[in-house]
Design a protein around this motif. Structure first.
Motif, PDB file in Angstrom:
ATOM      1  N   GLY A  37      10.372 -18.038  22.413  1.00  0.00           N
ATOM      2  CA  GLY A  37      11.451 -17.168  22.868  1.00  0.00           C
ATOM      3  C   GLY A  37      11.085 -16.413  24.127  1.00  0.00           C
ATOM      4  O   GLY A  37      11.901 -16.260  25.045  1.00  0.00           O
ATOM      5  N   VAL A  38       9.849 -15.933  24.206  1.00  0.00           N
ATOM      6  CA  VAL A  38       9.376 -15.244  25.408  1.00  0.00           C
ATOM      7  C   VAL A  38       9.438 -16.171  26.611  1.00  0.00           C
ATOM      8  O   VAL A  38       9.869 -15.784  27.707  1.00  0.00           O
ATOM      9  CB  VAL A  38       7.948 -14.708  25.184  1.00  0.00           C
ATOM     10  CG1 VAL A  38       7.298 -14.322  26.506  1.00  0.00           C
ATOM     11  CG2 VAL A  38       7.967 -13.521  24.230  1.00  0.00           C
ATOM     12  N   ALA A  39       9.016 -17.425  26.415  1.00  0.00           N
ATOM     13  CA  ALA A  39       9.037 -18.389  27.518  1.00  0.00           C
ATOM     14  C   ALA A  39      10.464 -18.652  27.997  1.00  0.00           C
ATOM     15  O   ALA A  39      10.729 -18.735  29.207  1.00  0.00           O
ATOM     16  CB  ALA A  39       8.370 -19.691  27.076  1.00  0.00           C
ATOM     17  N   VAL A  40      11.403 -18.761  27.062  1.00  0.00           N
ATOM     18  CA  VAL A  40      12.806 -18.968  27.422  1.00  0.00           C
ATOM     19  C   VAL A  40      13.337 -17.765  28.197  1.00  0.00           C
ATOM     20  O   VAL A  40      14.027 -17.910  29.221  1.00  0.00           O
ATOM     21  CB  VAL A  40      13.657 -19.221  26.159  1.00  0.00           C
ATOM     22  CG1 VAL A  40      15.146 -19.159  26.485  1.00  0.00           C
ATOM     23  CG2 VAL A  40      13.314 -20.578  25.544  1.00  0.00           C
ATOM     24  N   ALA A  57      14.204 -14.914  22.314  1.00  0.00           N
ATOM     25  CA  ALA A  57      14.807 -15.814  23.293  1.00  0.00           C
ATOM     26  C   ALA A  57      16.011 -15.201  23.997  1.00  0.00           C
ATOM     27  O   ALA A  57      16.623 -15.842  24.845  1.00  0.00           O
ATOM     28  CB  ALA A  57      15.220 -17.121  22.610  1.00  0.00           C
ATOM     29  N   GLU A  58      16.342 -13.946  23.672  1.00  0.00           N
ATOM     30  CA  GLU A  58      17.524 -13.294  24.236  1.00  0.00           C
ATOM     31  C   GLU A  58      17.149 -12.100  25.107  1.00  0.00           C
ATOM     32  O   GLU A  58      17.965 -11.199  25.317  1.00  0.00           O
ATOM     33  CB  GLU A  58      18.437 -12.829  23.090  1.00  0.00           C
ATOM     34  CG  GLU A  58      18.845 -13.948  22.146  1.00  0.00           C
ATOM     35  CD  GLU A  58      19.513 -13.413  20.886  1.00  0.00           C
ATOM     36  OE1 GLU A  58      20.016 -12.267  20.911  1.00  0.00           O
ATOM     37  OE2 GLU A  58      19.520 -14.138  19.874  1.00  0.00           O
ATOM     38  N   ASN A  59      15.919 -12.090  25.641  1.00  0.00           N
ATOM     39  CA  ASN A  59      15.425 -10.916  26.365  1.00  0.00           C
ATOM     40  C   ASN A  59      15.630  -9.657  25.522  1.00  0.00           C
ATOM     41  O   ASN A  59      15.915  -8.580  26.049  1.00  0.00           O
ATOM     42  CB  ASN A  59      16.112 -10.762  27.721  1.00  0.00           C
ATOM     43  CG  ASN A  59      15.745 -11.882  28.681  1.00  0.00           C
ATOM     44  OD1 ASN A  59      16.301 -12.978  28.600  1.00  0.00           O
ATOM     45  ND2 ASN A  59      14.833 -11.623  29.585  1.00  0.00           N
ATOM     46  N   GLY A  60      15.456  -9.794  24.212  1.00  0.00           N
ATOM     47  CA  GLY A  60      15.786  -8.717  23.296  1.00  0.00           C
ATOM     48  C   GLY A  60      14.611  -8.040  22.633  1.00  0.00           C
ATOM     49  O   GLY A  60      14.802  -7.226  21.725  1.00  0.00           O
ATOM     50  N   LEU A  61      13.383  -8.334  23.066  1.00  0.00           N
ATOM     51  CA  LEU A  61      12.216  -7.739  22.427  1.00  0.00           C
ATOM     52  C   LEU A  61      11.942  -6.327  22.936  1.00  0.00           C
ATOM     53  O   LEU A  61      12.217  -5.997  24.087  1.00  0.00           O
ATOM     54  CB  LEU A  61      10.978  -8.597  22.688  1.00  0.00           C
ATOM     55  CG  LEU A  61      10.904  -9.949  21.980  1.00  0.00           C
ATOM     56  CD1 LEU A  61       9.669 -10.708  22.446  1.00  0.00           C
ATOM     57  CD2 LEU A  61      10.868  -9.768  20.467  1.00  0.00           C
ATOM     58  N   VAL A  62      11.369  -5.525  22.065  1.00  0.00           N
ATOM     59  CA  VAL A  62      10.711  -4.284  22.475  1.00  0.00           C
ATOM     60  C   VAL A  62       9.221  -4.591  22.542  1.00  0.00           C
ATOM     61  O   VAL A  62       8.631  -5.072  21.569  1.00  0.00           O
ATOM     62  CB  VAL A  62      10.969  -3.141  21.475  1.00  0.00           C
ATOM     63  CG1 VAL A  62      10.190  -1.900  21.878  1.00  0.00           C
ATOM     64  CG2 VAL A  62      12.458  -2.852  21.388  1.00  0.00           C
ATOM     65  N   ALA A  63       8.607  -4.344  23.698  1.00  0.00           N
ATOM     66  CA  ALA A  63       7.176  -4.568  23.887  1.00  0.00           C
ATOM     67  C   ALA A  63       6.447  -3.264  23.626  1.00  0.00           C
ATOM     68  O   ALA A  63       6.717  -2.248  24.276  1.00  0.00           O
ATOM     69  CB  ALA A  63       6.905  -5.071  25.304  1.00  0.00           C
ATOM     70  N   ILE A  64       5.502  -3.283  22.679  1.00  0.00           N
ATOM     71  CA  ILE A  64       4.817  -2.080  22.201  1.00  0.00           C
ATOM     72  C   ILE A  64       3.387  -2.154  22.733  1.00  0.00           C
ATOM     73  O   ILE A  64       2.535  -2.837  22.179  1.00  0.00           O
ATOM     74  CB  ILE A  64       4.844  -2.027  20.663  1.00  0.00           C
ATOM     75  CG1 ILE A  64       6.278  -2.245  20.145  1.00  0.00           C
ATOM     76  CG2 ILE A  64       4.280  -0.723  20.151  1.00  0.00           C
ATOM     77  CD1 ILE A  64       6.351  -2.580  18.675  1.00  0.00           C
ATOM     78  N   LEU A  65       3.102  -1.417  23.786  1.00  0.00           N
ATOM     79  CA  LEU A  65       1.967  -1.718  24.649  1.00  0.00           C
ATOM     80  C   LEU A  65       0.829  -0.717  24.516  1.00  0.00           C
ATOM     81  O   LEU A  65       1.038   0.491  24.409  1.00  0.00           O
ATOM     82  CB  LEU A  65       2.465  -1.720  26.092  1.00  0.00           C
ATOM     83  CG  LEU A  65       1.718  -2.571  27.109  1.00  0.00           C
ATOM     84  CD1 LEU A  65       1.802  -4.037  26.745  1.00  0.00           C
ATOM     85  CD2 LEU A  65       2.290  -2.340  28.495  1.00  0.00           C
ATOM     86  N   GLY A  66      -0.402  -1.260  24.559  1.00  0.00           N
ATOM     87  CA  GLY A  66      -1.596  -0.440  24.655  1.00  0.00           C
ATOM     88  C   GLY A  66      -2.468  -0.938  25.786  1.00  0.00           C
ATOM     89  O   GLY A  66      -2.631  -2.148  25.971  1.00  0.00           O
ATOM     90  N   GLY A  67      -3.043  -0.008  26.566  1.00  0.00           N
ATOM     91  CA  GLY A  67      -3.917  -0.390  27.669  1.00  0.00           C
ATOM     92  C   GLY A  67      -3.883   0.641  28.771  1.00  0.00           C
ATOM     93  O   GLY A  67      -3.104   1.603  28.716  1.00  0.00           O
ATOM     94  N   ASP A  68      -4.731   0.442  29.779  1.00  0.00           N
ATOM     95  CA  ASP A  68      -4.787   1.431  30.853  1.00  0.00           C
ATOM     96  C   ASP A  68      -3.575   1.296  31.769  1.00  0.00           C
ATOM     97  O   ASP A  68      -3.002   0.217  31.935  1.00  0.00           O
ATOM     98  CB  ASP A  68      -6.087   1.292  31.660  1.00  0.00           C
ATOM     99  CG  ASP A  68      -6.113   0.025  32.489  1.00  0.00           C
ATOM    100  OD1 ASP A  68      -5.668   0.069  33.653  1.00  0.00           O
ATOM    101  OD2 ASP A  68      -6.562  -1.013  31.970  1.00  0.00           O
TER     102      ASP A  68
END
Length: 292
Positions: A30-33, A142-153
Protein backbone atom coordinates in the motif's frame (compact mmCIF):
# COMPACT_ATOMS: atom_id res chain seq x y z
CA UNK A 1 7.56 12.53 25.78
CA UNK A 2 6.88 15.55 23.61
CA UNK A 3 4.87 15.16 20.45
CA UNK A 4 5.36 17.20 17.31
CA UNK A 5 2.78 16.96 14.56
CA UNK A 6 3.83 17.61 10.98
CA UNK A 7 1.05 17.94 8.44
CA UNK A 8 1.32 16.62 4.92
CA UNK A 9 3.29 18.78 2.50
CA UNK A 10 4.29 18.63 -1.15
CA UNK A 11 5.76 15.32 -2.24
CA UNK A 12 6.87 16.11 -5.77
CA UNK A 13 9.24 19.03 -5.34
CA UNK A 14 12.52 19.05 -7.24
CA UNK A 15 15.17 17.15 -5.35
CA UNK A 16 12.71 14.85 -3.59
CA UNK A 17 14.65 11.88 -2.16
CA UNK A 18 14.39 8.63 -4.06
CA UNK A 19 12.19 6.12 -2.25
CA UNK A 20 12.57 2.38 -1.84
CA UNK A 21 10.19 -0.12 -0.27
CA UNK A 22 11.13 -3.56 1.05
CA UNK A 23 8.21 -5.90 1.72
CA UNK A 24 5.09 -5.62 -0.43
CA UNK A 25 2.43 -7.01 1.88
CA UNK A 26 -0.64 -5.03 2.92
CA UNK A 27 1.43 -2.21 4.49
CA UNK A 28 4.44 -2.11 2.18
CA UNK A 29 2.43 -2.73 -0.95
CA UNK A 30 0.00 0.00 0.00
CA UNK A 31 2.84 2.40 0.79
CA UNK A 32 4.40 1.67 -2.60
CA UNK A 33 1.09 2.36 -4.37
CA UNK A 34 0.62 5.62 -2.47
CA UNK A 35 4.16 6.76 -3.29
CA UNK A 36 3.62 5.98 -6.97
CA UNK A 37 0.36 7.92 -6.92
CA UNK A 38 2.23 10.84 -5.33
CA UNK A 39 4.77 10.84 -8.15
CA UNK A 40 7.51 9.04 -6.24
CA UNK A 41 7.65 5.65 -7.96
CA UNK A 42 9.73 3.55 -5.56
CA UNK A 43 12.31 0.87 -6.17
CA UNK A 44 10.89 -2.22 -4.47
CA UNK A 45 11.89 -5.65 -3.25
CA UNK A 46 9.95 -8.67 -2.04
CA UNK A 47 10.83 -12.35 -1.78
CA UNK A 48 7.89 -12.99 -4.15
CA UNK A 49 8.89 -12.02 -7.70
CA UNK A 50 5.25 -11.32 -8.65
CA UNK A 51 4.47 -9.28 -5.52
CA UNK A 52 3.99 -6.02 -7.46
CA UNK A 53 1.87 -7.46 -10.28
CA UNK A 54 -1.40 -6.08 -8.87
CA UNK A 55 0.01 -2.91 -7.31
CA UNK A 56 -0.93 0.09 -9.44
CA UNK A 57 2.07 2.04 -10.67
CA UNK A 58 4.61 -0.07 -8.82
CA UNK A 59 7.46 -1.62 -10.85
CA UNK A 60 8.61 -5.22 -10.64
CA UNK A 61 10.82 -6.01 -7.63
CA UNK A 62 14.58 -5.80 -8.00
CA UNK A 63 16.79 -8.71 -7.02
CA UNK A 64 17.77 -7.86 -3.43
CA UNK A 65 17.46 -5.34 -0.60
CA UNK A 66 20.99 -4.20 -1.49
CA UNK A 67 19.76 -3.15 -4.94
CA UNK A 68 16.97 -1.13 -3.33
CA UNK A 69 19.54 0.62 -1.15
CA UNK A 70 21.75 1.48 -4.12
CA UNK A 71 18.80 3.05 -5.95
CA UNK A 72 17.28 4.94 -2.99
CA UNK A 73 17.87 7.77 -0.54
CA UNK A 74 15.13 6.64 1.87
CA UNK A 75 14.34 2.93 2.25
CA UNK A 76 11.06 1.93 3.91
CA UNK A 77 11.17 -1.52 5.51
CA UNK A 78 7.75 -3.15 5.92
CA UNK A 79 8.42 -6.75 6.90
CA UNK A 80 6.61 -8.89 9.47
CA UNK A 81 8.90 -9.13 12.48
CA UNK A 82 12.31 -8.39 14.01
CA UNK A 83 14.03 -11.41 12.46
CA UNK A 84 12.95 -10.43 8.96
CA UNK A 85 14.06 -6.86 9.64
CA UNK A 86 17.51 -8.11 10.67
CA UNK A 87 17.72 -10.23 7.53
CA UNK A 88 16.81 -7.47 5.06
CA UNK A 89 19.09 -4.95 6.77
CA UNK A 90 22.07 -7.03 7.85
CA UNK A 91 22.03 -10.04 5.52
CA UNK A 92 24.60 -10.82 2.84
CA UNK A 93 22.54 -8.96 0.21
CA UNK A 94 20.82 -6.73 2.71
CA UNK A 95 20.32 -2.98 2.74
CA UNK A 96 23.61 -2.21 4.47
CA UNK A 97 25.50 -4.24 1.87
CA UNK A 98 24.36 -1.78 -0.80
CA UNK A 99 24.03 1.39 1.24
CA UNK A 100 26.01 4.56 0.76
CA UNK A 101 26.68 6.81 3.72
CA UNK A 102 23.73 9.11 4.35
CA UNK A 103 21.04 6.58 3.46
CA UNK A 104 17.95 6.72 5.68
CA UNK A 105 16.14 3.53 6.70
CA UNK A 106 12.57 3.93 7.96
CA UNK A 107 11.39 0.87 9.87
CA UNK A 108 7.62 0.46 9.43
CA UNK A 109 7.46 -2.96 11.08
CA UNK A 110 6.20 -3.14 14.67
CA UNK A 111 9.03 -4.56 16.79
CA UNK A 112 10.18 -4.24 20.39
CA UNK A 113 11.88 -0.94 21.24
CA UNK A 114 15.25 -2.62 22.09
CA UNK A 115 15.26 -4.04 18.55
CA UNK A 116 14.93 -0.50 17.18
CA UNK A 117 18.08 0.54 19.06
CA UNK A 118 19.90 -2.64 18.02
CA UNK A 119 19.19 -2.04 14.34
CA UNK A 120 19.98 1.67 14.63
CA UNK A 121 23.41 0.88 16.07
CA UNK A 122 24.13 -1.55 13.24
CA UNK A 123 23.04 1.05 10.68
CA UNK A 124 25.12 3.80 12.30
CA UNK A 125 28.29 1.73 11.85
CA UNK A 126 27.63 1.85 8.10
CA UNK A 127 26.87 5.57 8.11
CA UNK A 128 23.13 4.92 7.73
CA UNK A 129 20.44 6.63 9.83
CA UNK A 130 17.39 4.75 11.08
CA UNK A 131 13.95 6.10 11.98
CA UNK A 132 11.30 3.99 13.70
CA UNK A 133 7.91 4.57 12.16
CA UNK A 134 4.84 2.71 13.31
CA UNK A 135 1.91 3.13 10.94
CA UNK A 136 -1.86 2.89 11.30
CA UNK A 137 -4.48 2.03 10.03
CA UNK A 138 -2.99 -0.67 7.82
CA UNK A 139 -6.04 -1.08 5.60
CA UNK A 140 -5.64 2.53 4.39
CA UNK A 141 -2.04 2.16 3.26
CA UNK A 142 -2.87 2.19 -0.46
CA UNK A 143 -5.04 5.32 -0.10
CA UNK A 144 -2.41 7.73 1.26
CA UNK A 145 -4.35 7.17 4.47
CA UNK A 146 -1.70 6.15 7.00
CA UNK A 147 -0.66 8.01 10.11
CA UNK A 148 3.14 7.73 10.41
CA UNK A 149 4.21 7.51 14.07
CA UNK A 150 7.83 8.58 14.03
CA UNK A 151 10.85 8.36 16.30
CA UNK A 152 14.30 9.77 15.52
CA UNK A 153 16.39 12.90 15.43
CA UNK A 154 14.88 16.03 13.91
CA UNK A 155 17.46 16.43 11.14
CA UNK A 156 16.90 12.92 9.82
CA UNK A 157 13.13 13.32 10.10
CA UNK A 158 13.20 16.46 7.97
CA UNK A 159 15.41 14.81 5.35
CA UNK A 160 12.96 11.91 5.08
CA UNK A 161 9.83 14.07 5.23
CA UNK A 162 9.19 14.33 1.45
CA UNK A 163 8.99 10.52 1.26
CA UNK A 164 6.96 10.20 4.45
CA UNK A 165 4.38 12.71 3.24
CA UNK A 166 4.29 10.87 -0.07
CA UNK A 167 2.40 7.99 1.55
CA UNK A 168 1.05 9.27 4.90
CA UNK A 169 -1.85 11.63 5.49
CA UNK A 170 -0.24 12.72 8.75
CA UNK A 171 3.27 12.43 10.19
CA UNK A 172 3.53 12.66 13.99
CA UNK A 173 7.10 13.01 15.28
CA UNK A 174 6.81 11.59 18.80
CA UNK A 175 10.39 12.11 19.99
CA UNK A 176 13.83 10.51 19.74
CA UNK A 177 14.67 7.06 18.43
CA UNK A 178 12.26 4.47 19.83
CA UNK A 179 9.49 6.98 20.60
CA UNK A 180 7.54 6.16 17.46
CA UNK A 181 7.61 2.44 18.19
CA UNK A 182 6.65 3.01 21.83
CA UNK A 183 3.68 5.11 20.68
CA UNK A 184 2.59 2.45 18.17
CA UNK A 185 2.86 -0.27 20.82
CA UNK A 186 0.79 1.85 23.21
CA UNK A 187 -1.80 2.37 20.46
CA UNK A 188 -1.97 -1.42 20.06
CA UNK A 189 -2.57 -1.82 23.80
CA UNK A 190 -5.61 0.42 23.41
CA UNK A 191 -6.82 -1.50 20.35
CA UNK A 192 -6.54 -4.99 21.79
CA UNK A 193 -7.60 -3.91 25.28
CA UNK A 194 -10.72 -2.29 23.83
CA UNK A 195 -11.49 -5.45 21.87
CA UNK A 196 -11.29 -7.41 25.13
CA UNK A 197 -13.55 -4.91 26.90
CA UNK A 198 -16.11 -5.17 24.09
CA UNK A 199 -15.87 -8.98 24.21
CA UNK A 200 -16.60 -9.04 27.95
CA UNK A 201 -19.42 -6.52 27.61
CA UNK A 202 -21.15 -8.32 24.75
CA UNK A 203 -20.70 -11.69 26.47
CA UNK A 204 -22.32 -10.29 29.63
CA UNK A 205 -25.17 -8.67 27.73
CA UNK A 206 -25.74 -11.78 25.62
CA UNK A 207 -25.84 -14.05 28.67
CA UNK A 208 -28.44 -11.72 30.20
CA UNK A 209 -30.62 -12.19 27.11
CA UNK A 210 -29.68 -9.00 25.30
CA UNK A 211 -28.91 -9.08 21.58
CA UNK A 212 -25.28 -7.84 21.32
CA UNK A 213 -26.33 -5.75 18.32
CA UNK A 214 -28.54 -3.75 20.71
CA UNK A 215 -25.50 -2.98 22.86
CA UNK A 216 -23.59 -1.81 19.79
CA UNK A 217 -26.52 0.42 18.83
CA UNK A 218 -26.61 1.96 22.32
CA UNK A 219 -22.87 2.70 22.31
CA UNK A 220 -22.87 4.13 18.79
CA UNK A 221 -25.88 6.34 19.47
CA UNK A 222 -24.65 7.54 22.87
CA UNK A 223 -21.05 8.14 21.78
CA UNK A 224 -20.96 8.41 17.97
CA UNK A 225 -17.50 9.99 17.83
CA UNK A 226 -15.94 7.69 20.42
CA UNK A 227 -15.05 10.66 22.63
CA UNK A 228 -15.55 8.66 25.84
CA UNK A 229 -12.41 6.60 25.15
CA UNK A 230 -10.06 9.48 25.92
CA UNK A 231 -12.38 11.74 27.93
CA UNK A 232 -10.91 11.04 31.37
CA UNK A 233 -7.31 11.10 30.16
CA UNK A 234 -7.92 14.44 28.46
CA UNK A 235 -9.30 15.83 31.72
CA UNK A 236 -6.25 14.56 33.58
CA UNK A 237 -3.89 16.13 31.07
CA UNK A 238 -5.81 19.39 31.36
CA UNK A 239 -5.52 19.26 35.15
CA UNK A 240 -9.27 19.33 35.77
CA UNK A 241 -9.93 15.69 36.69
CA UNK A 242 -8.56 15.59 40.24
CA UNK A 243 -11.49 17.26 42.03
CA UNK A 244 -13.80 14.64 40.51
CA UNK A 245 -11.52 11.62 40.92
CA UNK A 246 -12.80 10.35 44.27
CA UNK A 247 -16.44 10.69 43.20
CA UNK A 248 -15.83 8.93 39.86
CA UNK A 249 -13.86 6.20 41.65
CA UNK A 250 -16.91 5.46 43.82
CA UNK A 251 -19.09 5.27 40.71
CA UNK A 252 -16.59 3.02 38.95
CA UNK A 253 -16.47 0.67 41.94
CA UNK A 254 -20.26 0.56 42.27
CA UNK A 255 -20.89 -0.03 38.55
CA UNK A 256 -18.22 -2.68 38.10
CA UNK A 257 -19.35 -4.42 41.28
CA UNK A 258 -22.77 -4.70 39.64
CA UNK A 259 -21.15 -6.15 36.52
CA UNK A 260 -19.25 -8.70 38.63
CA UNK A 261 -22.40 -9.66 40.52
CA UNK A 262 -24.32 -10.21 37.28
CA UNK A 263 -21.42 -12.18 35.80
CA UNK A 264 -21.34 -14.39 38.92
CA UNK A 265 -25.06 -15.09 38.62
CA UNK A 266 -24.62 -16.00 34.95
CA UNK A 267 -21.43 -18.03 35.44
CA UNK A 268 -19.29 -15.71 33.30
CA UNK A 269 -15.65 -14.75 33.81
CA UNK A 270 -14.76 -11.06 33.34
CA UNK A 271 -10.99 -10.84 33.99
CA UNK A 272 -10.52 -7.37 32.48
CA UNK A 273 -13.45 -6.06 34.50
CA UNK A 274 -11.94 -7.57 37.66
CA UNK A 275 -8.59 -5.90 37.03
CA UNK A 276 -10.21 -2.59 36.12
CA UNK A 277 -12.19 -2.51 39.37
CA UNK A 278 -9.15 -3.49 41.43
CA UNK A 279 -7.09 -0.69 39.89
CA UNK A 280 -9.88 1.87 39.64
CA UNK A 281 -8.37 4.50 41.98
CA UNK A 282 -5.01 4.23 40.21
CA UNK A 283 -6.67 4.58 36.82
CA UNK A 284 -8.53 7.70 37.88
CA UNK A 285 -5.72 9.31 39.88
CA UNK A 286 -7.73 9.06 43.10
CA UNK A 287 -5.35 6.72 44.94
CA UNK A 288 -2.72 9.24 46.01
CA UNK A 289 -4.72 12.42 45.72
CA UNK A 290 -2.40 13.56 42.94
CA UNK A 291 -3.09 13.72 39.24
CA UNK A 292 -0.66 12.18 36.74
Amino acid sequence: MSVQTVSQGPATEAGTPRAGVIGLGMIGGGVAVSLARSGQVPTVYDIRPDAADKLAGVPAPVGSPAEVARASDVVLVAVVDAEQARTVLLGENGVLAGAERGLIVVLLSTVAVPVVHELAQACAKAGVALLDCGVTPGDKAAENGLVAILGGDETTVQRAMPVLTGFAKRVVHCGPLGAGMATKIARNVITYGTWRAVHEATTLAGAAGVDPEKLITVIEEADPEGATLFSWQRQRLAGVAQPLAAQVARLLDKDLAAAQELAGQLGISLPLTDVTRAHGPETLGAESGKDA
